[in-house]
Design an enzyme around this catalytic site. Structure first.
Site, mmCIF file in Angstrom:
data_model
loop_
_atom_site.group_PDB
_atom_site.id
_atom_site.type_symbol
_atom_site.label_atom_id
_atom_site.label_comp_id
_atom_site.label_asym_id
_atom_site.label_seq_id
_atom_site.Cartn_x
_atom_site.Cartn_y
_atom_site.Cartn_z
ATOM 1 N N ARG A 91 0.816 -1.225 0.000
ATOM 2 C CA ARG A 91 0.000 0.000 0.000
ATOM 3 C C ARG A 91 0.845 1.269 0.000
ATOM 4 N NH1 ARG A 91 -3.439 -3.788 2.936
ATOM 5 N NH2 ARG A 91 -2.237 -3.318 4.819
ATOM 6 N N GLU A 145 4.186 -10.172 15.040
ATOM 7 C CA GLU A 145 3.595 -10.640 16.288
ATOM 8 C C GLU A 145 4.083 -12.061 16.597
ATOM 9 O OE1 GLU A 145 -0.826 -10.849 18.376
ATOM 10 O OE2 GLU A 145 -0.642 -10.784 16.196
#
Lengths: 184, 184
Positions: free
Chosen positions: B69, B106
């Site tokens: 993006r 994560e």
């Protein structure tokens, strides 16, 4: 090195072609990869590239530019912004967060899938499909199918580079293809 | 969705053009979907203009956009400022010689790559992505640029999730964002 159209070649095309780097044996032996990242390092060549597309599509009532992940994301948005159109990203599976429609297409070995958000396209939309390069035309064809399934009219496909030997132009279901240069 | 105080009149439209998708990519996450911003031509135009106005007089020589993006917002900014655009990519996408930087997710790690030779010592860089969460991706981009001797002037994103404190992980580099949003 890429070569442009023979007659009436816009003088900007030579500089654009010269800025594209060919990387041999990528992603595998025998492939001469057309690397547009060097074009992006040349602000004048990048601007000229976008301008050539904008000049062609301004005033043609294009309401949406669809860019194919990921290098279509580099060329599509500047064109969309300049001609006043929406930009719609066409993505690999599971990247778009909302409800999507999917279109499968054939690779050399196996298949892949292109997705588009439901609701991004309306039946009255006139669409331009943008990618950096057209090879076999499989990805462009999948993009066109998605847009047409949502009711848009695909006006044209536009790429910086075409590899004509791979005959992608013939796989676009009669839709026109516009490129700035060809490479062998 | 809150925008910066002392507010530019363009910000409410930009903020309201962003769609929030609950539970993507997994339960509990409120995903900030910028694809709806790209469907609003005026809001997309305003987004780019706000970055260009901030950076045009800061002698930026390279805009580094993070896949994928960041490829949508970075190039229009680079074109308007007249500087290079460098894509920062996932592994094995860039065809030429690359330098790589590992960063934490994560669960586990990922790798970001940049072409050798794209950025020179003394280049003044802007790093662009659509959103900053934990800051892991942006800090990997900063490290890559600094390893080749560039000066990272600022990081710029459309959206920040302040609860995740990403701005603290940028090695002291400043962060500029247009809107702030809740993470969950």
């Amino acid at each position: 090195m890429a070569c442009g159209e023979d007659k009436e070649q816009d003088p900007r095309i030579q500089g654009i072609a010269a800025s594209i780097r060919v990387v041999p044996d990528f992603p595998k032996k025998g492939i001469m990869f057309q690397d547009i990242t060097t074009l992006l390092l040349d602000p004048k060549a990048f601007k000229n590239t976008v301008d050539l597309f904008v000049e062609r599509y301004s005033g043609k009532n294009i309401s949406v530019v669809a860019g194919i992940e990921a290098r279509g994301f580099i060329f599509g948005p500047p064109i969309a912004l300049a001609i006043g159109a929406k930009f719609v990203p066409l993505r690999k599976p599971r990247k778009l967060p909302g409800e999507v429609i999917s279109e499968k297409y054939v690779l050399e070995y196996g298949t892949d899938c292109l997705e588009m958000h439901v609701g991004a396209i309306q039946p009255c939309d006139r669409a331009l499909v943008v990618d950096d390069l057209v090879a076999t035309g499989g990805t462009l064809r999948a993009a066109m199918n998605l847009l047409e399934r949502a009711g848009a009219e695909v006006v044209e496909c536009a790429c910086v580079i075409e590899l004509p030997e791979l005959k992608g132009r013939e796989r676009l279901n009669g839709k026109p293809l516009y490129v700035l240069m060809e490479s062998r | 969705m809150a925008s910066e105080g002392g507010e530019d009149h363009r910000l409410p439209r930009i903020a309201s053009a962003i769609r929030v998708i609950p539970d993507f990519p997994k339960p509990g996450i409120m995903f900030q979907d910028i694809t709806t911003l790209l469907l609003d031509h005026e809001a997309f135009r305003d987004t780019i203009d706000m970055f260009v106005e901030r950076y045009r007089d800061k002698r930026i020589t390279v805009v580094a956009g993070i896949e994928a993006r960041g490829f949508i917002f970075g190039p229009p900014i680079a074109l308007a400022i007249g500087c290079k655009f460098v894509p920062m990519r996932k592994p094995k996408k860039l065809p030429g010689e690359v330098i790589s930087e590992e960063y934490s997710l994560e669960y586990g790690t990922d790798i970001m790559e940049m072409h050798v030779g794209a950025v020179q010592p003394g280049d003044r860089a802007l790093v662009i992505d659509d959103l900053i969460a934990t800051g892991g991706t942006l800090s990997a981009a900063i490290r890559l640029l600094e390893r080749v001797g560039a000066e990272v002037v600022e990081c710029a994103c459309v959206i920040e999730l302040p609860e995740l404190q990403g701005s603290q992980r940028l090695g002291g580099k400043p962060l500029f964002v247009l809107v702030k949003a809740a993470a969950a």
